[in-house]
Design an enzyme around this catalytic site. Structure first.
Site, PDB file in Angstrom:
ATOM      1  N   LYS A  57      -4.960   9.359  -7.959  1.00  0.00           N
ATOM      2  CA  LYS A  57      -5.182   8.162  -7.157  1.00  0.00           C
ATOM      3  C   LYS A  57      -6.663   7.807  -7.258  1.00  0.00           C
ATOM      4  O   LYS A  57      -7.516   8.469  -6.662  1.00  0.00           O
ATOM      5  CB  LYS A  57      -4.784   8.409  -5.700  1.00  0.00           C
ATOM      6  CG  LYS A  57      -4.909   7.160  -4.859  1.00  0.00           C
ATOM      7  CD  LYS A  57      -4.271   7.356  -3.497  1.00  0.00           C
ATOM      8  CE  LYS A  57      -4.277   6.089  -2.678  1.00  0.00           C
ATOM      9  NZ  LYS A  57      -5.609   5.605  -2.343  1.00  0.00           N
ATOM     10  N   CYS A 107     -10.716   6.033  33.768  1.00  0.00           N
ATOM     11  CA  CYS A 107     -10.915   5.180  32.597  1.00  0.00           C
ATOM     12  C   CYS A 107     -12.324   4.592  32.687  1.00  0.00           C
ATOM     13  O   CYS A 107     -12.958   4.625  33.753  1.00  0.00           O
ATOM     14  CB  CYS A 107      -9.871   4.068  32.633  1.00  0.00           C
ATOM     15  SG  CYS A 107     -10.102   2.789  31.394  1.00  0.00           S
ATOM     16  N   GLU A 150      -6.535  -0.135 -11.109  1.00  0.00           N
ATOM     17  CA  GLU A 150      -7.660   0.140 -10.226  1.00  0.00           C
ATOM     18  C   GLU A 150      -8.963  -0.017 -10.993  1.00  0.00           C
ATOM     19  O   GLU A 150      -9.131   0.560 -12.069  1.00  0.00           O
ATOM     20  CB  GLU A 150      -7.521   1.584  -9.707  1.00  0.00           C
ATOM     21  CG  GLU A 150      -8.334   1.888  -8.491  1.00  0.00           C
ATOM     22  CD  GLU A 150      -7.684   1.421  -7.191  1.00  0.00           C
ATOM     23  OE1 GLU A 150      -6.647   0.717  -7.231  1.00  0.00           O
ATOM     24  OE2 GLU A 150      -8.251   1.746  -6.127  1.00  0.00           O
ATOM     25  N   CYS A 152      -7.729  -4.157  32.758  1.00  0.00           N
ATOM     26  CA  CYS A 152      -8.827  -3.280  32.333  1.00  0.00           C
ATOM     27  C   CYS A 152      -9.527  -3.987  31.170  1.00  0.00           C
ATOM     28  O   CYS A 152      -8.909  -4.291  30.151  1.00  0.00           O
ATOM     29  CB  CYS A 152      -8.275  -1.926  31.882  1.00  0.00           C
ATOM     30  SG  CYS A 152      -9.457  -0.953  30.930  1.00  0.00           S
ATOM     31  N   SER A 207       0.857  -1.189   0.000  1.00  0.00           N
ATOM     32  CA  SER A 207       0.000   0.000   0.000  1.00  0.00           C
ATOM     33  C   SER A 207       0.894   1.241   0.000  1.00  0.00           C
ATOM     34  O   SER A 207       2.106   1.125  -0.075  1.00  0.00           O
ATOM     35  CB  SER A 207      -0.957  -0.024   1.181  1.00  0.00           C
ATOM     36  OG  SER A 207      -0.281  -0.394   2.328  1.00  0.00           O
ATOM     37  N   GLU A 236       0.265  10.885 -10.689  1.00  0.00           N
ATOM     38  CA  GLU A 236      -0.888  10.152 -11.238  1.00  0.00           C
ATOM     39  C   GLU A 236      -2.086  10.287 -10.314  1.00  0.00           C
ATOM     40  O   GLU A 236      -1.937  10.216  -9.102  1.00  0.00           O
ATOM     41  CB  GLU A 236      -0.535   8.651 -11.329  1.00  0.00           C
ATOM     42  CG  GLU A 236       0.767   8.386 -12.028  1.00  0.00           C
ATOM     43  CD  GLU A 236       1.255   6.943 -11.862  1.00  0.00           C
ATOM     44  OE1 GLU A 236       0.505   6.103 -11.304  1.00  0.00           O
ATOM     45  OE2 GLU A 236       2.382   6.677 -12.304  1.00  0.00           O
TER      46      GLU A 236
HETATM   47  S1  IVH Z   1       0.646   2.648  -6.907  1.00  0.00           S
HETATM   48  C1  IVH Z   1       3.236   0.022  -4.261  1.00  0.00           C
HETATM   49  N1  IVH Z   1      -0.839   4.241  -8.360  1.00  0.00           N
HETATM   50  O1  IVH Z   1      -4.068   3.108  -4.019  1.00  0.00           O
HETATM   51  C2  IVH Z   1       2.397   1.089  -4.823  1.00  0.00           C
HETATM   52  N2  IVH Z   1      -1.892   3.059  -6.589  1.00  0.00           N
HETATM   53  O2  IVH Z   1      -2.958   3.064  -1.210  1.00  0.00           O
HETATM   54  C3  IVH Z   1       1.140   0.571  -5.311  1.00  0.00           C
HETATM   55  N3  IVH Z   1      -4.275   3.436  -6.374  1.00  0.00           N
HETATM   56  O3  IVH Z   1      -3.587  -0.318  -3.511  1.00  0.00           O
HETATM   57  C4  IVH Z   1       0.162   1.564  -5.625  1.00  0.00           C
HETATM   58  N4  IVH Z   1      -4.464   4.832  -8.063  1.00  0.00           N
HETATM   59  O4  IVH Z   1      -5.375   0.406  -5.153  1.00  0.00           O
HETATM   60  C5  IVH Z   1      -0.811   3.381  -7.320  1.00  0.00           C
HETATM   61  N5  IVH Z   1      -2.011   5.661  -9.735  1.00  0.00           N
HETATM   62  C6  IVH Z   1      -1.998   4.803  -8.717  1.00  0.00           C
HETATM   63  C7  IVH Z   1      -3.160   4.478  -7.983  1.00  0.00           C
HETATM   64  C8  IVH Z   1      -3.054   3.593  -6.917  1.00  0.00           C
HETATM   65  C9  IVH Z   1      -5.113   4.193  -7.105  1.00  0.00           C
HETATM   66  C10 IVH Z   1      -4.654   2.624  -5.200  1.00  0.00           C
HETATM   67  C11 IVH Z   1      -4.229   1.182  -5.293  1.00  0.00           C
HETATM   68  C12 IVH Z   1      -3.362   0.929  -4.102  1.00  0.00           C
HETATM   69  C13 IVH Z   1      -3.757   2.036  -3.200  1.00  0.00           C
HETATM   70  C14 IVH Z   1      -2.582   2.371  -2.314  1.00  0.00           C
END
Ligand code: IVH
Length: 677
Positions: free
Chosen positions: A119, A403, A177, A432, A84, A117
């Protein structure tokens, strides 16, 4: 009661039960009944309607009886983990991101390009092409193992089933995606809270015919395994696959520095509402793939990419009450119960108030009109109070000193700064009940034992039934107590049993992370796992005498500091913790630490650095050692094999000690030779 009313009542109950399961499945993606149980509930409703025409007139069933969910996909291990991204929320976070990269690589900012790019807020999937033919399609799953959703992915028109083009690598894994266009979503809304959930629900249909009814689209954004590798930059990769017929986002752009990053960010933000798909930020990736591979990954996310989120969506509402939540570390968090309000498509009724100091600073009171914001997956928070709307009889909020368990809470004092912590804590640990329950939720979570079907809600349910009170109880559940409970059926119980059984075998690093010692996150748990190697050695911490000796050795480990050592000491000084961890171990098979890449230039060797290098940072040097099977030490001792002396300001004392102990020393130039650099 007359017969008709009776039937209506039964019918209403079934409809509301179905609604509950729909919500669990579609909105939180956590079904608790099997497909067949869901089917029979649905059929019972339809049969009731068939034989009692008056039910249809009630018009309750509208959009409720959807398609059956499925959790029957084959699990397949990813060729490379699907990681992620870490998040950035403002210019400062992006500045940090850039400086971490330039420091790691020992390069100047002007020498680094980023691929910017959108997201896409959808569901990620990976497509595997063998000799140009789509042969596998997986969901992300837990990042290591995905679900085989090939048939469903094939229903998406935009996804090539066969690649047309020249020089296609024999193995090509395209990651992207899947999403639903906003306009299309408005036509099908139904049970779904937002387009993202709709896309997820549709992708997980057991019957691909159901998937094909929903207009899914996708954008390719990256790659997994490629053989032979033929790309040198992210931009080149995207351009090439576009020519091969993959759908790539048209708003991708290569940018250079913080200024360009900022201006691209505001440019895309201004276009956001006009796009036909939801985006929640921009992803910035180091464009050069060689630099990407030098940067590598931390345990969950690559160092070379970040998600720069758009500013959060805001809304105005009223605080009905302020409640207290207790976290697994005992931290007391105040939560505002607010009048439900929609923020960025999600209904919010709770918002965090962070801590006592924050409430005092902003003088937040029950009854206040407040602005709240929700950014991405982060818990919504109260950001400001509109004091002009405050009623005259409003009273200052007094933060409870106790608490939820009744114990007086404490604010810790930081050893070095001598400052009082802003957070109040309950220090009773497992004594607790509220902390104990949160620790259980942590234990079953994805990065810990990862038990399918045993989520937070089920822990709450099992806790109330007194089925689980401490971690080891998970492995000795009395299932006869749940088999006639609402929401549980034969299949779901049998699935849960299987998932629990499977989780009994666990690596030592995951185990260490799971027991939830404060300040021991995944990275530190790995370092400790590689130090202890076996659960037997780790168990040495249980006894005070051994513990002190072991802890003295931990300071040698790069990455473990006094805070972590004190925290481990503190955790195991508590007899109840020791007893609970022992009982847990008794139920498990804890696997010895698995060293990856053991075979390498530095296999079984320990290395230490002093001074700075010209061509790389200390962190890169460290990860080079680790990727080649070696270990980096933080303190000089007889155990050290090599001391590498950088040209810039090495410590004389270290070099002398190394000589005294007859430890091999090498100069910076020799270090590069050793690595073929
Ligand atoms: S790169 C190791 N590029 O965001 C990097 N992710 O929080 C992999 N996502 O699981 C992710 N647009 O589902 C990448 N242009 C983009 C993206 C993208 C959407 C999502 C993807 C990933 C999540 C990461």
């Amino acid at each position: 009661m007359n017969r008709k009313l009776e039937i209506i009542n039964v019918y209403k109950k079934k409809i509301s039960l179905l609604k509950k399961h729909n919500k669990l499945y579609f909105s939180s993606d956590s079904p608790i009944i099997s497909d067949s149980e869901y089917d029979s509930l649905k059929n019972e409703i339809l049969n009731l309607e068939k034989s009692n025409s008056f039910l249809k007139k009630l018009n309750l069933n509208k959009k409720v009886v959807g398609s059956p969910p499925s959790n029957k996909f084959k699990k397949i291990k990813h060729l490379k983990p699907m990681l992620s991204l870490s998040n950035a929320f403002d210019k400062n976070d992006m500045k940090d991101f850039i400086s971490k990269i330039t420091n790691f690589l020992n390069l100047k900012e002007e020498n680094i390009e980023f691929s910017s790019e959108p997201k896409i807020d959808g569901i990620s999937a990976t497509l595997i092409y063998e000799n140009g033919i789509l042969t596998k399609g997986l969901s992300r799953g837990d990042g290591v193992t995905g679900e085989d959703i090939l048939e469903n992915l094939k229903t998406i028109n935009e996804i090539p089933k066969k690649i047309k083009g020249n020089n296609i690598p024999s193995l090509l894994e395209i990651r992207g995606e899947i999403y639903i266009g906003k306009k299309d979503f408005n036509k099908i809304k139904g049970n779904f809270a937002n387009p993202r959930n709709a896309a997820g629900g549709s992708l997980r249909q057991k019957d691909s015919k159901e998937t094909s009814k929903i207009p899914l689209k996708y954008f390719a954004y990256g790659f997994g395994a490629i053989k032979p590798m033929m790309f040198s930059s992210q931009a080149e990769f995207l351009e090439t696959i576009k020519n091969w017929g993959f759908s790539t986002n048209p708003l991708v752009k290569v940018v250079k520095n913080l200024e360009e990053i900022e201006s691209q960010h505001s440019f895309i933000d201004s276009k956001r509402s006009a796009l036909d798909y939801d985006i929640d930020g921009l992803v910035y990736k180091v464009n050069d793939l060689k630099l990407q591979s030098r940067l590598g990954n931390t345990s969950n996310s690559p160092r070379w990419a970040i998600a720069y989120k758009f500013s959060a969506e805001k809304a105005v509402t009223k605080i009905k009450d302020i409640a207290i939540q207790v976290g697994r570390t005992g931290a007391i968090t105040p939560v505002a119960k607010v009048e439900p309000v929609t923020v960025g498509g999600v209904v919010v009724s709770n918002a965090t108030l962070h801590n006592e100091d924050e409430i005092n600073r902003k003088d937040i009171r029950i009854g206040d009109t407040v602005q709240i914001q929700r950014a991405g997956d982060v818990i919504p928070q109260v950001i400001s109070v509109d004091k002009t709307k405050r009623s005259q009889d409003s009273k200052k909020y007094i933060f409870p000193e106790k608490c939820l368990c009744g114990e007086i809470t404490q604010k810790e004092v930081n050893k070095s700064t001598k400052k009082e912590d802003a957070v109040r804590r309950c220090l009773r640990g497992y004594d607790c009940n509220f902390i104990a329950k949160e620790r259980l939720k942590h234990i079953v979570s994805k990065d810990a034992f990862n038990i399918d079907g045993l989520g937070k809600k089920v822990i709450d349910q099992f806790w109330d039934l007194k089925l689980i009170r401490k971690p080891s109880d998970i492995f000795i559940i009395n299932y006869s107590k749940i088999d006639n409970l609402e929401g549980w059926g034969k299949l779901s119980i049998s699935n849960l049993k299987k998932a629990i059984e499977k989780s009994k075998t666990i690596g030592i690093d995951r185990f260490i992370f799971s027991i939830g010692i404060r300040h021991i996150g995944q990275e530190n748990a790995k370092i400790l796992g590689s130090f202890f190697k076996t659960i037997n050695k780790f168990s040495g911490l249980f006894e005070e005498k051994n513990r002190k000796k072991i802890l003295e050795n931990l300071i040698e480990l790069d990455g473990i500091g006094q805070i972590q050592i004190d925290s481990i000491d503190n955790f195991f000084s508590n007899n109840k913790n020791v007893e609970i961890v022992k009982k847990l171990i008794f139920e498990l098979k804890v696997k010895n630490f698995k060293t990856l890449n053991k075979k390498g230039k530095f296999s079984n060797k320990t290395i230490m650095f002093t001074g700075g290098f010209e061509k790389m940072s200390r962190s890169e040097a460290k990860s080079l050692v680790e990727n080649n099977g070696g270990k980096v030490l933080g303190k000089i001792s007889k155990k050290l094999d090599i001391l590498v002396i950088g040209n810039s300001k090495p410590t004389k004392k270290k070099i002398e000690t190394a000589k005294e102990l007859s430890i091999k020393t090498i100069k910076e130039s020799e270090w590069y030779k050793l690595l073929d650099l």
